[in-house]
Design a protein around this motif. Structure first.
Motif, PDB file in Angstrom:
ATOM      1  N   LEU A 252       0.830  -1.202   0.000  1.00 30.23           N
ATOM      2  CA  LEU A 252       0.000   0.000   0.000  1.00 30.23           C
ATOM      3  C   LEU A 252       0.867   1.254   0.000  1.00 30.23           C
ATOM      4  O   LEU A 252       0.569   2.239  -0.686  1.00 30.23           O
ATOM      5  CB  LEU A 252      -0.919  -0.001   1.222  1.00 30.23           C
ATOM      6  CG  LEU A 252      -2.237  -0.767   1.105  1.00 30.23           C
ATOM      7  CD1 LEU A 252      -3.027  -0.656   2.394  1.00 30.23           C
ATOM      8  CD2 LEU A 252      -3.057  -0.262  -0.064  1.00 30.23           C
ATOM      9  N   GLN A 256       1.002   4.210  -2.721  1.00 28.56           N
ATOM     10  CA  GLN A 256       0.848   5.618  -2.342  1.00 28.56           C
ATOM     11  C   GLN A 256       2.024   6.439  -2.860  1.00 28.56           C
ATOM     12  O   GLN A 256       1.847   7.582  -3.314  1.00 28.56           O
ATOM     13  CB  GLN A 256       0.756   5.738  -0.825  1.00 28.56           C
ATOM     14  CG  GLN A 256       0.536   7.151  -0.328  1.00 28.56           C
ATOM     15  CD  GLN A 256      -0.798   7.726  -0.781  1.00 28.56           C
ATOM     16  OE1 GLN A 256      -1.834   7.089  -0.645  1.00 28.56           O
ATOM     17  NE2 GLN A 256      -0.766   8.929  -1.347  1.00 28.56           N
ATOM     18  N   ARG A 333      -3.822   2.087  -6.434  1.00 32.95           N
ATOM     19  CA  ARG A 333      -3.684   2.020  -4.973  1.00 32.95           C
ATOM     20  C   ARG A 333      -4.961   1.515  -4.315  1.00 32.95           C
ATOM     21  O   ARG A 333      -4.927   0.645  -3.429  1.00 32.95           O
ATOM     22  CB  ARG A 333      -3.333   3.408  -4.432  1.00 32.95           C
ATOM     23  CG  ARG A 333      -3.172   3.467  -2.918  1.00 32.95           C
ATOM     24  CD  ARG A 333      -3.355   4.879  -2.421  1.00 32.95           C
ATOM     25  NE  ARG A 333      -4.690   5.401  -2.735  1.00 32.95           N
ATOM     26  CZ  ARG A 333      -5.041   6.671  -2.618  1.00 32.95           C
ATOM     27  NH1 ARG A 333      -4.149   7.566  -2.243  1.00 32.95           N
ATOM     28  NH2 ARG A 333      -6.272   7.063  -2.906  1.00 32.95           N
ATOM     29  N   LEU A 337      -5.661  -1.932  -2.148  1.00 28.68           N
ATOM     30  CA  LEU A 337      -6.295  -1.970  -0.832  1.00 28.68           C
ATOM     31  C   LEU A 337      -7.425  -2.995  -0.808  1.00 28.68           C
ATOM     32  O   LEU A 337      -7.576  -3.748   0.164  1.00 28.68           O
ATOM     33  CB  LEU A 337      -6.830  -0.582  -0.474  1.00 28.68           C
ATOM     34  CG  LEU A 337      -7.559  -0.472   0.863  1.00 28.68           C
ATOM     35  CD1 LEU A 337      -6.644  -0.871   2.015  1.00 28.68           C
ATOM     36  CD2 LEU A 337      -8.084   0.945   1.065  1.00 28.68           C
ATOM     37  N   ASN A 444       0.083   6.051   3.917  1.00 33.43           N
ATOM     38  CA  ASN A 444      -0.995   5.690   3.007  1.00 33.43           C
ATOM     39  C   ASN A 444      -2.230   6.541   3.268  1.00 33.43           C
ATOM     40  O   ASN A 444      -2.632   6.736   4.410  1.00 33.43           O
ATOM     41  CB  ASN A 444      -1.334   4.203   3.174  1.00 33.43           C
ATOM     42  CG  ASN A 444      -2.556   3.799   2.381  1.00 33.43           C
ATOM     43  OD1 ASN A 444      -2.683   4.145   1.218  1.00 33.43           O
ATOM     44  ND2 ASN A 444      -3.463   3.072   3.007  1.00 33.43           N
TER      45      ASN A 444
END
Length: 452
Positions: A252, A256, A333, A337, A444
């Motif tokens: 993650l 980011q 991103r 997730l 993040n």
């Protein structure tokens, strides 16, 4: 090439033998994987390449020094030669040289934003390398536990075969004395063959597990220490695990960092809309140029402005393209997730399921062990047959095998949860290569709706 002396060779061999004789623990196995696996090495090389790109971008802040020199023979027909009369032309050997220093004063923030963009790429690759290291650590744990489990299963299968051999010998003696039946003897032989087949299968599975261990760790699993339980390391609830995943998972953070890099690229695309200013200092020494015999030396110091007024709409289109790349990076991103959230749910469910099954599997194994002992006592009193003993041995073998498998499944599922949380390496006290560490911490910004 350095040649080792016999003494050095003997010392190295002794050290190797000593290291092989020592038991390996789980952290050492993970550290060996991290140090030798080419997949991680390639990720670290990608990060090092990005670091050099940062230096390339920073070069825009420094002055540029250029030296131009030329020598040749040239023909001239210009105002200088015609001034000599009769449409005079000239063919002369010439030399030209110029030393020029140029320092950027303002480039529309292009260099500053390009540095930030390359830093974002470097951070992204660093965190991706950390994610790769974490995946390799989890894979190491998997093969490590698999070897331990398969060794236990081989021991169980061997003990089961020994029990069948003992009972089979007793049945054979009874049959020879005319007490037992041929059917009992045949059934005993068949049970013994099944026990032998179980042992053979367990040994093959162990050999496969050891091969997988070597492929991952780069070392054969000689003596392995049983790792301590990670039960106390796992959070009490799934939302806590999810929160740790959002904050700590390196994949993650890598995604980011890609978003930040795309945002800097968008700022880079704005620079053509500004004028560029450079300070310049130059000195030149020329001879026989433009048909004019003699030297022509000069120097200049000044500020140069370059301002593009129209480029066919290319700059505007590039800016719009980079805006879409920011959105694309955010989408990637957010998708990462989603996938990680799915993975942690699956790992958590597997852990909870294994936690529920472990007590019943343990009770099954302990109860079956007591039943086997009772059958042996009853056989001595003539209340049980030898075939009853075989049944109890098979039941005990299956119960112990089930309990062994569920114990290792439970332990591995907890490691899976820690890996998705992004805390597996820290909990195992594994040291990452220095080149896999990001230059700046990335936080993040993606969030799960249920955690808001």
């Amino acid at each position: 090439m350095r040649v080792l002396t016999p003494l050095c060779s003997a010392v190295l061999l002794a050290m190797a033998c000593t290291s092989q004789a020592q038991a390996m623990n789980l952290t050492e196995a993970i550290q060996s994987t991290i140090a030798t696996h080419p997949d991680l090495a390639s990720r670290v090389d990608a990060k090092l390449s990005a670091d050099e790109q940062v230096k390339v971008a920073k070069g825009g802040f420094y002055p540029s020094v250029d030296l131009n020199a030329a020598y040749g023979r040239g023909y001239s027909d210009n105002t200088n030669t015609r001034a000599l009369g009769n449409h005079h032309t000239s063919i002369l050997n010439y030399t030209q040289s110029e030393l020029r220093l140029r320092q950027m004063i303002f480039d529309g923030f292009n260099t500053a934003n390009e540095v930030e963009r390359t830093k974002g790429v470097s951070n992204s690759r660093a965190y991706y390398a950390q994610g790769t290291a974490q995946d390799l650590a989890l894979r190491t744990i998997e093969v490590y536990l698999e070897v331990l489990k398969r060794r236990e299963l081989v021991t169980l299968a061997r003990n089961n075969l020994q029990a069948h051999l003992r009972v089979n010998d007793q049945i054979g003696l009874r049959t020879q004395r005319g007490i037992g039946s041929t059917a009992d003897s045949d059934q005993s032989v068949a049970r013994k063959a099944l026990a032998q087949n179980n042992l053979d299968t367990a040994e093959v599975d162990l050999a496969d597990a050891e091969s997988n261990f070597y492929a991952v760790v780069g070392r054969m699993p000689d003596e392995l220490e049983a790792p301590p339980s990670t039960r106390g390391e796992v959070p009490a609830s799934l939302p806590e695990a999810q929160q740790s995943m959002v904050e700590n998972n390196p994949y993650l953070k890598s995604a980011q960092a890609d978003v930040q890099s795309a945002e800097s690229q968008y700022e880079v695309a704005k620079s053509p809309f500004y004028p560029r200013f450079d300070a310049e200092a130059a000195v030149g020494a020329n001879n026989n140029v433009q048909g004019d015999e003699g030297h022509d030396n000069e120097w200049r110091v000044g500020v140069i402005m370059n301002y593009n007024l129209f480029r066919g709409g290319s700059d505007k289109a590039r800016l719009a393209s980079d805006a879409h790349q920011i959105n694309q990076a955010m989408d990637i991103r957010n998708n990462a997730l989603r996938q990680l959230n799915e993975n942690i749910h699956l790992a958590w469910n597997a852990m909870v399921n294994a936690n529920k099954q472990t007590p019943t599997a343990r009770e099954y194994a302990e109860t079956t062990k007591r039943v086997r002992a009772a059958y042996q006592d009853q056989f001595g009193l003539g209340q049980r047959t030898l075939l009853d003993l075989l049944d109890s041995e098979n039941e005990l073998y299956n119960a112990n095998r089930r309990y062994t498998e569920i114990r290792y499944t439970e332990e591995y599922s907890m490691y899976r949860v820690l890996a998705n949380m992004g805390q597996l390496l820290s909990k195992q006290r594994v040291v990452l290569p220095a080149d896999a560490i990001a230059a700046t911490e990335v936080k993040n910004e993606a969030r799960l709706p249920e955690l808001k």
